[in-house]
Structures are given as C-alpha cells and as structure tokens.
Design an enzyme around this catalytic site. Structure first.
Site, mmCIF file in Angstrom:
data_model
loop_
_atom_site.group_PDB
_atom_site.id
_atom_site.type_symbol
_atom_site.label_atom_id
_atom_site.label_comp_id
_atom_site.label_asym_id
_atom_site.label_seq_id
_atom_site.Cartn_x
_atom_site.Cartn_y
_atom_site.Cartn_z
ATOM 1 C CG HIS A 65 49.658 30.098 39.121
ATOM 2 N ND1 HIS A 65 50.515 31.172 39.305
ATOM 3 C CD2 HIS A 65 50.438 29.085 38.689
ATOM 4 C CE1 HIS A 65 51.738 30.827 38.986
ATOM 5 N NE2 HIS A 65 51.737 29.545 38.610
ATOM 6 C CB CYS A 194 56.854 27.688 36.012
ATOM 7 S SG CYS A 194 55.105 27.628 35.567
#
Length: 687
Positions: A65, A194
């Site tokens: 991603h 993250c």
C-alpha cells in the site's frame, strides 16, 4: 465503499510469483479502471513503501500500500494466489493480496473505510470467506462489507447475536477477573501507528484489542493514522496500569503517558504478537518499572522495537546513535520543503534576471509590473524569505522529534539565534538538540497536578527558551560560529585532491541508501550551504545533485542495453527511471536495489563516487537545490557537469551489467519472477 473495489479489481487466480509482479498485476487493473494515472510512477511509490518495511502479515496476508500522487481516487484491488507470494511475513508466503492505493490528499471518509478493512483482516472468518469465494462480484461485495443476496434473516439474527456476545465478552471476562481477585481488571492503553497510516496502524489496534478480550484485560487503543487521531480520554490514560506503543513513526503527545510502565515495539509486533506484549506489560507493572516516554524514539521499521527483542521499552535498549539519527532526520524532513520552494524560486529569479538580481532593491519599495527584472527580484526575495526559515525549522523540528510540541518554541528560538550569531547550519543542529534535551529534562521534574495543564503551553516553553537562548548567545554560539566559518573557509579553499575526495564521499553517501538517512545527510549538508552561498558550497551542491541522479539513470540505461538481464517488470521500471533520474529523484532506483541489493547498490555507489569526484574536479557549481537537468542553465561549467553525470552513469551501468551477467542465469528463465538463483539475496533495503 462501493467506489473502492469492484469485480474488475478482483483476481481470484493471481498468477504472479513475486511481490513486484503481484503489485503490477493488480495495479494494471487499477489503471484500466482509471484509478491510477501513471502506472510506473505508482509502482515506484509502492516499491518505496515496501522498502521501508515488508508488508507481509502472519496468516497468509500481503498488504502492499502507499499514498501516491498518481492515484486519482482511493482504490483497493484484491488478488488470490494459489502458490503463495513472499511478502516478508515470518510464517511464509501470502495467498491473500490487497493492493491499497490512496491519493496523496485522500479525504478522511475514504481512509476511515480503508482502516475498517484493515481491522477486518484480523477476523479469521473474513479471511476464510475470501479463500473460499468463487465469484469476483461476491468477493468484492464481501470486502465492501455488503451482505450477500442469500443472507437469510435467521443468519443475520445469528450474526448480530454473535456480535453482541463478542462486544460483551470483555465485560464478562473483566467481571470474572474482578470476582476472582476482588479488584478491578488490568487496564492497558495503546497507541498504534505506521509510516503510511492506512493498514498496519488499524490492524495492530484490532489485534491488541482482540488479545485483550481473550485475556480479560481492558485494552483501549488510540490509532494515529491517516484519518487523523482522536486522543484517548485523559481519565482513561490516568487509570491505565500500563502502556503499549506499537509504532514505526514518532508517537504524538508522548508526555500523556509519563509515569506508566511502557512496552515500546514496532507496529508489526502489535499485529503478530499482541498476547506477548500484553503479558510483558503486566510483568513490567508488577515489577514497578516506570518509563519516561519523552526520551524514547520511534520503533524501527521491523517487527521489533528499538531494542531488537520486541519486549522491552525503547529506553531500555535503543542505541543512542539510532535515536540521534531519528531526531536529526525529523528536522531535515521538515526543512526540505522550504529548501525546495525557496531554492527553486531563487533559481528561477536567476534565470530571468541574472545573478545580480540578488542585489536588487526591495520590491516593496520598487516594483514595475511590466519589467522582467522586477518579477525576477520578487521571486528572489520570496525565495530568500523561505530560505530564512531553514535553520529555525531545522532546529525546531529536531527538538520536536525529541520532546514533542513543548520543544517547538525553544527549538525555533535557538535556530533564530543561530542565525543572529552567524552559527549557520551547524548552529541550528546544536540548538535543536539543546532545546530537546532541556525540555526533556524539565519534563522529568515532578510537578503538582494543578500545574500540569499549563506546563506544555507556558512553563516549559518559557523556561526552555530562556535556557536555550542563554546557551546559544553566551556559551556555545560563538564557538559554533567560528567552526562554521572554518568549514566555509575550508570549502572555499578546496582544490585538487581534497575536492575530489570530498566529491567521492558525497557521491557514496548519495547512492548508498537512495533517499535514506545517509542520502539525506549529504543533501542537508549541501543545501545548508545555499543559505549563505560561497564558491565552495555551490560546488558541493553541484556534486550532490549530480551523484544523486546516477542510480536511476544507470538502471534505466542498463535495462535498455542488456534487457535479458532484467525481468519484464524491471524493464518497465527502467523506462520511468529515465525521467526520475533526469529530475534528480534518486528513489527511482529503489525497486532495482530492493530486488538485487548485492549487485545494484555497489554498482551505483561506484558510479556516484565517479560523478561526485569529477564534478568537484571540474569546478561545477549549482545555485538551485533541486531540478536535475532542468536547471542546467544555472550550473557553472554545464557541459563538464553533464559529462561527469554521464561518466558515473556509464560506470554504474557497466558494473551492474557485469555483476548480473556473471550470475549465469537470465531472469527470463523464471518468467517474471525476477532474478534466478539462490545467491540473489533478495532482501529489502531500508530507504
């Protein structure tokens, strides 16, 4: 959710055998659906994100991603692999592949939906249904969270009952624990984050919450993701018995958790080992260990935290050098946009009005609408104003990386004083570190509860600014200014072999990690000299940009002259690398380095060293901090400069072709699986 995934974005028989090929296959479906505007550019962004941290998860899941300017709308593509694809998970290959694409400026609603999917991936029933699905339309509907047409009323009622039971299970376990021990249940607050903030953040939150339910522990999680974050209730934090940070970027507002036992790990540990983290938190609380989060740092980009074992806190184990690098990179990352905007405005002003435009009168006093020199002076003065923020921003955000928001004011003040006493770039570095250290020291001092509310907004900035100001004006400012002047004189006096050696070192640094810490250090060293340009600093800037262009240009040339040595995916990436290299975007070589680091990285480092050395030897200068070949008119000795880039590119190309050719087996033998042979050492390079 209906616009995020459709049947056309589902591949139930994904034939790719490598993660790069899988990403390309799914990205091609996105491009066909007009969700991706530049396929190669988007795949380069995916590869850059993958280089930061592998996206494989236990349970056979891969979630490549990224955020990308080449994505027109938030999109999700799903592929199911029969053979499995290695995405770096500890338990083996992944058979469920989700490619998540978010625009650079995605809205919160779409990101919230994507985060919801990330949470559902922690549900075994959901992943089992994905493995059993046979109709792309039904699988797309399942991912969107829609009920299948055959979903009966009885099934719906049973599902609602199961959900209610799952929701009340923590209360039941907590009640059982209370009855058994005669005390309240153990309480944990957690923060997950993250680098992209789309998937791992929310999966770790769901994993920790589920493990807490299973253990009868109250776990409340704050997700600091792309959709923003809602701070934990201060009362919940105050009542917590322990804290878990599962993060790969700095936790925001860390001072809230001071005085609590802390488990500090990487975000993947929160996904893969939540029960262990909860057990460790309980052990720390039983031992009475108290953490001081202001001195911690972000966990590393792996499964473990700073200490390497994933169990202890960052304060226990993190090496000082790692923390120092994190602090410095925080300042550099916030400084770079000022460099790019200000530097390119100044460069454009030189192109229009010549170098003497820097001495023009203020446009506030003299501006003629139809005069080119007036517009050039305007651009120059705007760019110079932006450049005036370089040192304060560097210092402010170094301090911010160390001690969060309370350190911003003393950091900026220290950076401004560094300019006042002519301490320059080095003064900004020292001011930022001093400000962060002073604030961290103040935060350790116990204060009465009634004062805690005003500490971060009044007391800490006031005291820290006074202390940092005293140190910069009276104690360290002048010695640093002398050192800065000595460095400037040294750069101006560089000639012959000394200049060449510096060019070699800068070239090696620019090409070693291609956008990583060493690359950024060399770049920051160069742009720091542009704030007060001298002949020596302009030579350094030229050498740094020239060397940074070599890796993508070399890989583009190598894929052109020896196509059989590269996979189809790499050849396609090579075409995009021409433009990226010409634009001074070193990250264009990351997909090649990630796939074959032992051959690619030494080759491009050698080429970068040759280019850096030749640029310094030729005396090339550069007044713009970025732009690649598009700022050639602003380069001193432009033809020799381009010759230096060409020479380094040829050296790197020859070496990578030689090393790949010596492997003995062309990658085409394995289809699009990438280079064959067990000696290929396909490890990921941290970018």
């Amino acid at each position: 959710m209906s616009e995020l995934i459709t049947a056309e974005l589902v591949d139930l028989d994904l034939s790719a055998t490598t993660k790069d090929a899988a990403a390309r296959s799914l990205a091609e479906r996105m491009a066909a659906a007009h969700r991706v505007t530049d396929l190669d550019g988007f795949l380069a962004d995916v590869a850059a994100r993958e280089a930061q941290m592998p996206t494989g998860l236990d349970g056979g899941i891969g979630i490549p991603h990224c955020r990308s300017e080449h994505v027109s709308a938030p999109t999700l593509a799903f592929g199911r692999s029969g053979a499995g694809i290695d995405f770096g998970a500890a338990d083996g290959p992944a058979d469920l592949i989700f490619l998540i694409a978010a625009p650079a400026g995605a809205d919160d609603d779409h990101l919230t939906i994507l985060s919801g999917l990330a949470r559902r991936l922690m549900d075994p029933e959901f992943t089992a249904a994905l493995r059993a699905g046979t109709d792309p339309r039904a699988v797309a509907a399942l991912i969107r969270g829609e009920k299948p047409p055959e979903h009966s009323q009885e099934q719906e009622q049973a599902q609602e009952k199961a959900q209610e039971q799952a929701a009340t299970e923590p209360e039941t376990k907590a009640t059982e624990a209370t009855e058994a021990t005669g005390s309240v249940p153990f309480r944990i607050v957690a923060v997950t984050s993250c680098p992209t903030g789309i998937a791992h953040t929310y999966m770790a939150a769901e994993s920790l919450a589920a493990a807490g339910r299973a253990e009868g522990v109250e776990v409340t999680v704050e997700t600091q993701g792309s959709a923003g974050f809602k701070k934990l209730d201060p009362a919940v934090v105050a009542a917590a018995d322990a804290v878990i940070w599962a993060h790969d970027v700095e936790v925001r507002e860390k001072a809230r958790f001071r005085g609590k036992p802390l488990v500090d790990v990487g975000v993947k540990a929160g996904i893969n080992r939540p029960a262990e983290l909860i057990a460790e938190a309980r052990r720390k609380a039983e031992r009475g260990e108290i953490a001081v989060p202001e001195s911690g740092s972000a966990a590393g980009p792996g499964d473990e935290g700073p200490g390497g074992d994933g169990n202890g806190s960052g304060e226990d184990h993190a090496h000082f050098g790692v923390r120092l690098r994190t602090y410095l990179m925080s300042g550099v990352s916030y400084m770079v946009p000022f460099v790019a905007a200000g530097g390119l405005l100044i460069a454009l002003s030189f192109a229009i009005g010549g170098y003497e435009i820097a001495d023009a009168k203020s446009v506030a006093d003299h501006f003629v609408w139809g005069e080119a020199d007036s517009w050039a002076a305007l651009l120059n003065q705007i760019g110079s104003a932006a450049f005036g923020f370089l040192v304060p921003v560097l210092a402010g955000y170094i301090a911010y990386g160390m001690a969060d928001r309370p350190a911003l004011v003393p950091g900026f003040v220290g950076g401004a004083i560094a300019l006042t006493v002519n301490a320059g770039f080095l003064g900004g570095l020292v001011a930022g570190l001093l400000a962060g250290a002073v604030v961290m020291a103040i935060q350790r001092v116990p204060v009465h509860p009634t004062l805690r509310g005003i500490m971060p907004v009044l007391v800490i900035p006031l005291i820290a600014s006074a202390v940092v100001g005293f140190l910069m004006f009276i104690v360290v400012g002048k010695p640093i200014a002398s050192l800065q002047n000595a460095l400037t004189d040294w750069l101006n006096g560089l000639s012959g072999s000394n200049a060449v050696i510096l060019g070699v070192v800068l070239g090696l640094m620019m090409c070693f990690d291609m956008g990583g810490p060493l690359n950024k250090v060399a770049y920051a060293f160069a742009v720091g000299g542009l704030a007060d340009p001298t002949p020596g600093s302009l030579k350094v800037m030229a050498a740094v940009m020239a060397a940074g262009m070599v890796p993508p240009l070399a890989m583009a040339l190598a894929t052109t002259v020896r196509t059989r040595l590269f996979t189809k995916t790499e050849r396609e990436n090579g075409r995009a690398a021409w433009v990226l290299g010409a634009s001074f975007i070193t990250e264009g070589a990351i997909p090649f380095a990630a796939a074959d680091p032992l051959r690619v990285i030494p080759s491009v480092m050698a080429g970068g060293a040759v280019t850096g050395a030749l640029s310094m030897a030729f005396g090339a200068t550069l007044r713009a901090p970025h732009g690649g070949v598009f700022v050639v008119p602003l380069i001193g000795e432009p033809f020799l400069y381009l010759l230096a880039i060409a020479a380094g590119t040829l050296v790197a190309t020859a070496l990578v072709v030689l090393l790949k050719g010596a492997r003995g087996t062309a990658p085409e033998a394995a289809g699009d699986a990438g280079p064959a042979g067990s000696d290929d050492s396909r490890v990921t390079v941290a970018a």
